[in-house]
Design an enzyme around this catalytic site. Structure first.
Site, PDB file in Angstrom:
ATOM      1  N   ASP A 362       0.854  -1.194   0.000  1.00  0.00           N
ATOM      2  CA  ASP A 362       0.000   0.000   0.000  1.00  0.00           C
ATOM      3  C   ASP A 362       0.891   1.245   0.000  1.00  0.00           C
ATOM      4  OD1 ASP A 362      -2.330   1.502   0.198  1.00  0.00           O
ATOM      5  OD2 ASP A 362      -2.343   1.444   2.390  1.00  0.00           O
ATOM      6  N   GLU A 365       2.471   5.043  -4.101  1.00  0.00           N
ATOM      7  CA  GLU A 365       2.441   5.968  -5.265  1.00  0.00           C
ATOM      8  C   GLU A 365       3.751   6.753  -5.416  1.00  0.00           C
ATOM      9  OE1 GLU A 365       0.096   5.676  -2.872  1.00  0.00           O
ATOM     10  OE2 GLU A 365      -1.097   4.345  -4.149  1.00  0.00           O
ATOM     11  N   ASP A 450      -9.092   3.671  -2.119  1.00  0.00           N
ATOM     12  CA  ASP A 450     -10.055   4.029  -1.070  1.00  0.00           C
ATOM     13  C   ASP A 450     -11.375   4.554  -1.624  1.00  0.00           C
ATOM     14  OD1 ASP A 450      -8.033   3.245   0.540  1.00  0.00           O
ATOM     15  OD2 ASP A 450      -7.418   5.258   1.142  1.00  0.00           O
TER      16      ASP A 450
HETATM   17  C1  GLC Z   1      -4.759   3.276   2.884  1.00  0.00           C
HETATM   18  C2  GLC Z   1      -5.222   2.048   2.122  1.00  0.00           C
HETATM   19  C3  GLC Z   1      -6.267   1.313   2.927  1.00  0.00           C
HETATM   20  C4  GLC Z   1      -5.686   0.945   4.294  1.00  0.00           C
HETATM   21  C5  GLC Z   1      -5.215   2.195   5.010  1.00  0.00           C
HETATM   22  C6  GLC Z   1      -4.507   1.889   6.326  1.00  0.00           C
HETATM   23  O1  GLC Z   1      -5.775   4.197   2.970  1.00  0.00           O
HETATM   24  O2  GLC Z   1      -5.696   2.367   0.848  1.00  0.00           O
HETATM   25  O3  GLC Z   1      -6.710   0.180   2.240  1.00  0.00           O
HETATM   26  O4  GLC Z   1      -6.647   0.291   5.047  1.00  0.00           O
HETATM   27  O5  GLC Z   1      -4.311   2.916   4.197  1.00  0.00           O
HETATM   28  O6  GLC Z   1      -3.416   1.074   6.121  1.00  0.00           O
END
Ligand code: GLC
Length: 727
Positions: A362, A365, A450
């Site tokens: 995650d 980017e 998200d």
């Molecule tokens: C980001 C991710 C999400 C995750 C969050 C906390 O917003 O896109 O899926 O739950 O971070 O890690």
């Protein structure tokens, strides 16, 4: 392709040559055009670089791709594309976009399937406001299909630098791509040809998603967060007690100590390894999140190892760059470097040694707090390398980060993928990533970030995933139930009605939102969702065969109707229904309060999945879907391999397989393997061609079936049901 299309493009080219010559003089470009043949399709590669600079090494292309290009003449290009360089760090390519052509692809776009009449910025961004006006999102995948009734043209602009694709925003029939870069790049062009053929060519170049482990195709339950060992065990226990199929529990950032990547909070997860192995014994896989930021602290072993390996991105003074993420001040690994991927791979191995089954990447980017939009290519010129947030090391040397930003998430996922491949050679890797670039499909699954618990986002997931599939990424899904905002009973059921057809099938939800596990809204909602998830498991063999097909041809799992019915003008831009493979037409309810909708049926006969209703296309029909019903039709002419109920993929061999034939003449494919070993290393498998013809059912093993079929299968054909011995 309509004649007008060709002429339009050529006329534009000659009218502009004077202007092009002027800008070429100021900022000279070197260009080289070559061609090659892949199957029956001619593929052009136009290499474009500032004079004196070589084309940088591509990360999008498969390392083992071997196509020999021959020199070609620019006049041979199908669209007579025109190039100019209006600024020192900007190249523009324009072409005519005649009325009637649709634009598909470009990876993750919020909006409809047809991307025409908007500007699309490709610059990986963590933007959680997925609104009508949202432009760039998490991924950068510069591949586009200009699609008409006589075929499509493929454009693939292989550059990880910021790009803006203006697809006729002025409604005057012109399109323009801007590339904000001082490096060179290649533009690939092919067609006109059917989309399926172009996708085959594109994935021949950039690779395909290898077969996922079977467990990863099952239901995955996630939430930010299940923050303690007890909560993870409890969630898993609920699934089994309630007999709701599930294969994976995902652990979000709270499993870590102070959000330090690769650490485990021993306060909340004192026996993490034991928890993982107990869950494995109960048929669950655990997938932890891994973010790129490494906490800057000499007490953190990952930071110390990263410093030693010289693994981090650098600031203009040559010191490790520091940005803010979950753990506070953090350094970012430079995944373009092989030594960084090796250092990261060692950390991944430590995590794998704790028993986890895959890696969720995650924030890659990369997302930095306070730096959501570090550069706006619609207003600014590309800053000098030293002012692009930080420096990275590309194969040709140091470059500003924006020049290669598109690669950050992809190379991070690559690192996780390769580490699994190396350290667990007996298993298929599983990597999920939020950010990626063209070719990133080689490293597994993606989700679209998200979203919110809105019907609007349920609706948009279809065109978004269709464009992802056409961009080479078949293994994709969105957070079922929505990530932010509060889900409710109706939304969750409707989301599962569609979500059971997402190739990546995960319920995920943000901190502070109401619970949205399948049982969260009471027994009657739970019952409907249980049944829906069971239907997904029944389709496992069908879904696996589609992944095999993808690995052979590049075909996506979720396909727009235009993929199989290219001449059907009514089907062209439909994006509130889709095909799962060739045979299942999915048309769910996408609005609150609705019980029925209009479905477009292309040519053929279709039968409702739960059986009974027959519709002969082409036509529009009103269809009523109750809560919990499977909102799909099966094409007559298909044979679906359907399984009886089971609760996790470890039980699949105990389920009875029925080969259900739709219509009097039908064809299908059955793929059987152990669901875990890597086909590249020789998985035993059985691959069967199924046929119902002239009242007779047969199955032919197309590759010597080395995988033993566990039990006799059932066949349902022409109103009869009988046992059948596979050859
Ligand atoms: C980001 C991710 C999400 C995750 C969050 C906390 O917003 O896109 O899926 O739950 O971070 O890690």
């Amino acid at each position: 392709m309509p004649k007008k299309f060709w002429l339009g493009a050529r006329a534009l080219a000659s009218a502009s040559s004077a202007q092009t010559a002027k800008s070429r003089k100021r900022f000279p470009l070197a260009t080289r055009l070559e061609a090659t043949s892949i199957g029956r399709t001619t593929l052009y590669r136009w290499s474009i670089a500032p004079k004196g600079k070589p084309i940088p090494q591509s990360f999008a292309l498969r390392a083992d791709v071997s196509v020999a290009f021959r020199p070609a003449d620019e006049s041979a290009l199908p669209m007579a594309l025109r190039i100019q360089r209006p600024g020192e760090a900007r190249v523009e390519i324009d072409f005519a976009l005649p009325e009637g052509l649709s634009c598909f692809g470009l990876g993750e776009r919020y909006g409809g399937l047809n991307l025409r009449s908007r500007v699309h910025t490709l610059l990986t961004t963590d933007d959680h406001r997925h609104l009508e006006t949202t432009d760039s999102l998490y991924k950068s995948i510069p591949v586009l299909y200009l699609t008409g009734s006589r075929g499509a043209i493929l454009l693939f602009l292989d550059s990880p630098a910021p790009q803006r694709w203006d697809l006729d925003s002025q409604l005057d029939g012109h399109a323009k791509i801007e590339v904000h870069s001082r490096r060179g790049f290649s533009l690939y062009v092919a067609g006109p040809a059917p989309i399926a053929e172009l996708l085959r060519v594109y994935t021949e170049l950039t690779g395909r998603t290898p077969l996922p482990p079977r467990w990863a195709l099952g239901h995955q339950q996630s939430r930010w967060s299940y923050p303690t060992e007890a909560s993870v065990r409890q969630i898993a226990g609920e699934f089994r007690a309630r007999k709701i199929p599930c294969d994976t529990v995902v652990v979000d950032i709270d499993y870590m100590d102070d959000y330090r990547v690769f650490s485990i909070s021993r306060e909340r997860f004192p026996k993490f390894e034991r928890m993982v192995s107990d869950l494995r014994a109960d048929g669950f896989h655990v997938v932890p999140i891994v973010d790129p930021g490494v906490k800057k602290s000499l007490r953190d072993p990952v930071y110390v190892a990263g410093l030693k390996a010289k693994a981090f991105c650098l600031d203009a003074q040559g010191r490790p760059f520091i940005g803010k993420v979950w753990a506070g001040n953090s350094c970012l690994p430079d995944f373009l470097l092989a030594r960084t991927r090796a250092f990261w791979g060692d950390q991944i191995k430590n995590l794998l040694d704790k028993g986890v089954s895959g890696i969720w990447n995650d924030m890659n980017e990369p997302a930095l707090f306070g730096q959501q939009h570090p550069y706006d290519p619609s207003r600014e010129a590309l800053p000098p390398d030293s002012q692009q947030l930080f420096l990275q090391t590309a194969p040709e040397g140091k470059v500003g980060h924006f020049e290669v930003r598109g690669l950050y998430g992809m190379q991070m996922a690559r690192s996780a993928w390769e580490a699994q491949h190396e350290h667990q050679p007996q298993q298929r890797p599983f990597t999920l990533t939020r950010s990626t670039y063209a070719g990133g499909q080689r490293y597994g699954a993606v989700w679209l970030g998200d979203n919110l618990s809105w019907f609007e986002h349920l609706r948009h997931s279809i065109p978004m995933l269709l464009n992802m599939g056409l961009s080479g990424f078949p293994f994709a899904g969105v957070d079922i139930g929505g990530f932010g905002g509060h889900a409710d009973a109706e939304l969750l059921i409707r989301w599962y009605q569609l979500g059971i057809f997402y190739p990546f099938f995960r319920n995920h939800c943000a901190l502070g939102q109401v619970a949205q596990e399948p049982w969260a809204f009471g027994p009657s909602v739970e019952k409907q969702i249980r049944r829906l998830i069971q239907q997904r498991y029944r389709l496992t063999r069908y879904i696996e065969a589609l992944f095999v097909e993808h690995s052979e041809t590049g075909a996506p799992l979720m396909r727009p109707l235009a993929y199989h019915y290219p001449k059907d003008e009514a089907a062209r831009n439909i994006d509130d229904q889709f095909l799962l493979g060739r045979d299942i037409l999915v048309a769910p309810i996408l609005q609150r309060g609705k019980r029925e909708r209009v479905v477009y049926f292309p040519e053929g006969v279709f039968e409702s999945f739960d059986r009974g209703r027959l519709v002969k296309g082409p036509c529009y029909e009103r269809v009523h879907w109750t809560m919990g019903e499977v909102p799909a039709f099966v094409r007559h002419g298909a044979i679906l391999p359907l399984l009886t109920q089971f609760e996790h993929m470890g039980q699949i061999d105990g389920a009875t397989l029925t080969l259900r034939c739709y219509g009097a003449e039908a064809k299908g494919r059955l793929w059987l393997d152990d669901g875990i070993s890597d086909p590249a290393r020789g998985t035993p498998h059985g691959d069967y061609r199924l046929l119902l013809s002239g009242g007779r059912f047969s199955a032919e093993a197309c590759q010597s079936g080395t995988y033993v079929v566990p039990r006799p299968v059932q066949v349902e054909a022409l109103g009869k049901r009988f046992a059948f011995e596979m050859p």
